[in-house]
Design a protein around this motif. Structure first.
Motif, PDB file in Angstrom:
ATOM      1  N   PRO A 119     -13.729  -4.357   2.310  1.00 11.95           N
ATOM      2  CA  PRO A 119     -12.761  -4.380   1.786  1.00 11.95           C
ATOM      3  C   PRO A 119     -11.336  -5.215   1.787  1.00 11.95           C
ATOM      4  N   LYS A 123      -7.215  -6.720   1.748  1.00 14.28           N
ATOM      5  CA  LYS A 123      -5.773  -6.323   2.032  1.00 14.28           C
ATOM      6  C   LYS A 123      -5.467  -6.766   0.624  1.00 14.28           C
ATOM      7  N   GLU A 124      -4.728  -5.355   0.391  1.00 14.16           N
ATOM      8  CA  GLU A 124      -3.502  -5.762  -1.404  1.00 14.16           C
ATOM      9  C   GLU A 124      -2.956  -6.776  -0.971  1.00 14.16           C
ATOM     10  N   MET A 140      -7.182 -12.183  -1.528  1.00 19.40           N
ATOM     11  CA  MET A 140      -7.094 -11.064  -3.277  1.00 19.40           C
ATOM     12  C   MET A 140      -6.144 -11.049  -4.734  1.00 19.40           C
ATOM     13  N   GLN A 199     -15.217  -3.201  -4.566  1.00 19.66           N
ATOM     14  CA  GLN A 199     -15.678  -3.791  -3.161  1.00 19.66           C
ATOM     15  C   GLN A 199     -16.318  -2.440  -2.593  1.00 19.66           C
ATOM     16  N   GLN A 235      -4.862  -4.922  -7.556  1.00 22.48           N
ATOM     17  CA  GLN A 235      -5.624  -5.047  -6.605  1.00 22.48           C
ATOM     18  C   GLN A 235      -6.099  -3.985  -5.925  1.00 22.48           C
ATOM     19  N   HIS A 236      -5.915  -2.749  -5.705  1.00 21.66           N
ATOM     20  CA  HIS A 236      -6.795  -1.341  -5.740  1.00 21.66           C
ATOM     21  C   HIS A 236      -8.168  -1.088  -6.781  1.00 21.66           C
ATOM     22  N   THR A 267     -16.974   1.350   7.133  1.00 19.95           N
ATOM     23  CA  THR A 267     -16.601   0.007   6.959  1.00 19.95           C
ATOM     24  C   THR A 267     -15.814  -1.374   8.126  1.00 19.95           C
ATOM     25  N   LYS A 310     -10.324  -3.771  -4.500  1.00 19.92           N
ATOM     26  CA  LYS A 310     -10.989  -2.818  -3.566  1.00 19.92           C
ATOM     27  C   LYS A 310     -11.631  -1.839  -3.496  1.00 19.92           C
ATOM     28  N   SER A 311     -11.340  -0.978  -4.442  1.00 23.04           N
ATOM     29  CA  SER A 311     -12.353  -0.112  -5.182  1.00 23.04           C
ATOM     30  C   SER A 311     -13.635  -0.738  -5.068  1.00 23.04           C
ATOM     31  N   THR A 334       0.516  -1.060   0.007  1.00 25.32           N
ATOM     32  CA  THR A 334      -0.029   0.244   0.036  1.00 25.32           C
ATOM     33  C   THR A 334       0.840   1.574  -0.053  1.00 25.32           C
TER      34      THR A 334
END
Lengths: 315, 166
Positions: free
Chosen positions: A276, A278-279, A284, A269, A262-263, B43, A266-267, A161
């Protein structure tokens, strides 16, 4: 209250209530998977079984011809602007990434020390990632690989990240521009297993809305307008990731608008109200393997221009 | 906001019945985030629904069971509030997929203009909004009722807006 609602929790078997109201008891049905999972194959041509638009965007020539023939963006599964066009706006971000690649640590070592000047030895590798790392005994994304390399070889803390990791990832991807994606998900082994797990996650219903990734990324939703967004099928798109995503950024990020796959997951999600991931986490990574393998046979296009500024579809 | 009298009544009963338990849950409630419709969804609360993870408990959860609901009417909601719910990105967000009375929207679901002309029974519409899976397991629509995206009153208000809309 004048109009009380009566919810029959059929699955939980509130038989007494159901009988009293004269409603026939019904079987519990679980819809954990979105339909179509069994039709997914690890090749970009697999789109034929989903959207029937592959012929319009299978290569540069096909896109050009379809556009000439008057095909609208949504009739082409919105693939017309996702590929082939280059983003010049992304060049500065690539330069920053190259800077990190050449950044020397206290001992004068950098990524270039092992991987060569201008990433010579990394050309083409992005088209074969995620890949199985024998030493780590798991499938890894390029981001995980950079994190591991940085910490073990250079003593640098570049988590997935971090700005350094993401922009280096982007630079490394650009060294594979034009290379054909090849993730072998048919040969028995860890990649095939990862692909299958990723596929199942992609079709699994999740989150507050009970959507699957496939809810938006298979027809009839793919190919329709979702407010201002243009959801497309899951085939081929991984070829242009990491993508320069101006003006979008994840909350708190500092990656010069660069989105790795990965982002992007997540985006998605977060937008569809799922917890979301985790990268770089195993789940993932599996989703990324599924998406990347669904672009097998397609040429990488980095930096790709994602946004279609052509508004003629409104006519 | 309208007061849901039935809910209120139940709450009072619970309060009288389990005083000590209420005190404990009130203390927890202060720390636990709460979703305010129209605001971003916290979240942490998303862990209560199925997720993409191999370690977390939510990774092993399944979809909520299909819920059959009955609504006989009459339909006397607040159309103005229903419209707000329907066009708010962080509430009902019907507009993402549907063209609505007075609003352009997405093309994923059918247009909902002139909805009354379809003569759809109230019960049918209510069920579709509460839990669409009862009629179509593969409809791409949130399970508004079972996952508490919308309340009974929210749905009645949205229906009032739709049935009155041109």
């Amino acid at each position: 209250m004048k109009n009380p609602r009566m919810i029959l929790h059929l699955a939980m078997g509130v038989a007494l209530t159901a009988t009293t109201l004269g409603v026939a008891a019904e079987e519990l049905l679980k819809f954990d998977y979105w339909p179509g999972r069994e039709n997914a194959i690890p090749h970009v041509s697999g789109d034929e079984k989903f959207s029937d638009t592959y012929q319009y965007w299978k290569d540069e020539k096909a896109i050009e011809q379809a556009k000439k023939a008057g095909k609208k963006s949504h009739e082409m599964n919105f693939k017309d602007f996702r590929w082939a066009q280059k983003s010049f706006d992304a060049e500065p971000a690539l330069e920053i990434g190259k800077g990190y690649y050449n950044q020397k640590n206290a001992n004068g070592k950098s990524c270039a020390s092992c991987h060569g000047e201008n990433g010579k030895k990394l050309e083409g590798i992005y088209a074969n990632y995620p890949s199985y790392n024998k030493r780590l005994k798991r499938v890894v994304t390029v981001g995980t690989q950079i994190q591991t390399c940085a910490s073990e070889r250079l003593g640098l803390d570049w988590p997935e990240t971090s700005r350094e990791n993401v922009l280096t990832d982007f630079y490394v991807a650009s060294l594979s521009d034009g290379k054909v994606i090849k993730i072998d998900a048919t040969k028995p082994g860890p990649i095939k297993k990862s692909y299958e797990r990723g596929r199942d996650l992609f079709f699994k219903r999740a989150g507050h809305f009970d959507f699957a990734c496939a809810s938006c990324h298979t027809p009839p939703t793919a190919g329709s307008y979702l407010r201002g967004q243009r959801p497309t099928t899951f085939f081929g798109d991984a070829a242009s990731y990491p993508i320069y995503h101006f003006p979008y950024a994840l909350p708190g990020d500092d990656y010069e608008y660069v989105f790795t796959l990965q982002h992007q997951i997540k985006s998605c999600q977060m937008l569809s109200r799922m917890y979301p991931g985790k990268e770089g986490s195993p789940a993932m990574t599996d989703i990324e393997v599924f998406l990347k393998a669904s672009a097998n046979g397609y040429k990488m296009s980095i930096p790709g221009a994602e946004y279609n500024m052509d508004a003629s579809y409104l006519d | 906001m309208k007061l849901d009298t039935k809910r209120h009544y139940l709450f009072v009963l619970a309060l009288a019945g389990t005083l000590s338990a209420t005190a404990v849950s009130a203390a927890n409630a202060e720390e636990a985030p709460k979703w305010v419709p129209g605001e971003p969804y916290p979240t942490e609360l998303l862990k209560n629904y199925p997720c993409h993870d191999y370690e977390l408990p939510c990774g092993k959860m399944n979809s909520p069971p299909v819920e059959r609901v009955v609504f006989k009417g009459p339909l006397q909601g607040d159309a103005e509030r229903g419209e707000k719910i329907a066009i708010n990105l962080r509430w009902g967000n019907c507009i993402a997929c549907h063209v609505l009375p007075n609003h352009d929207g997405g093309t994923i679901g059918p247009s909902l203009r002139q909805y009354a002309a379809r003569q759809a029974p109230l019960d049918y519409t209510y069920q579709r909004l509460w839990d669409v899976r009862y009629y179509n397991p593969n409809a791409h629509m949130p399970v508004y009722g079972p996952n508490k995206v919308l309340t009974h009153q929210d749905i009645v208000d949205v229906m009032t807006y739709l049935y009155a809309g041109k």
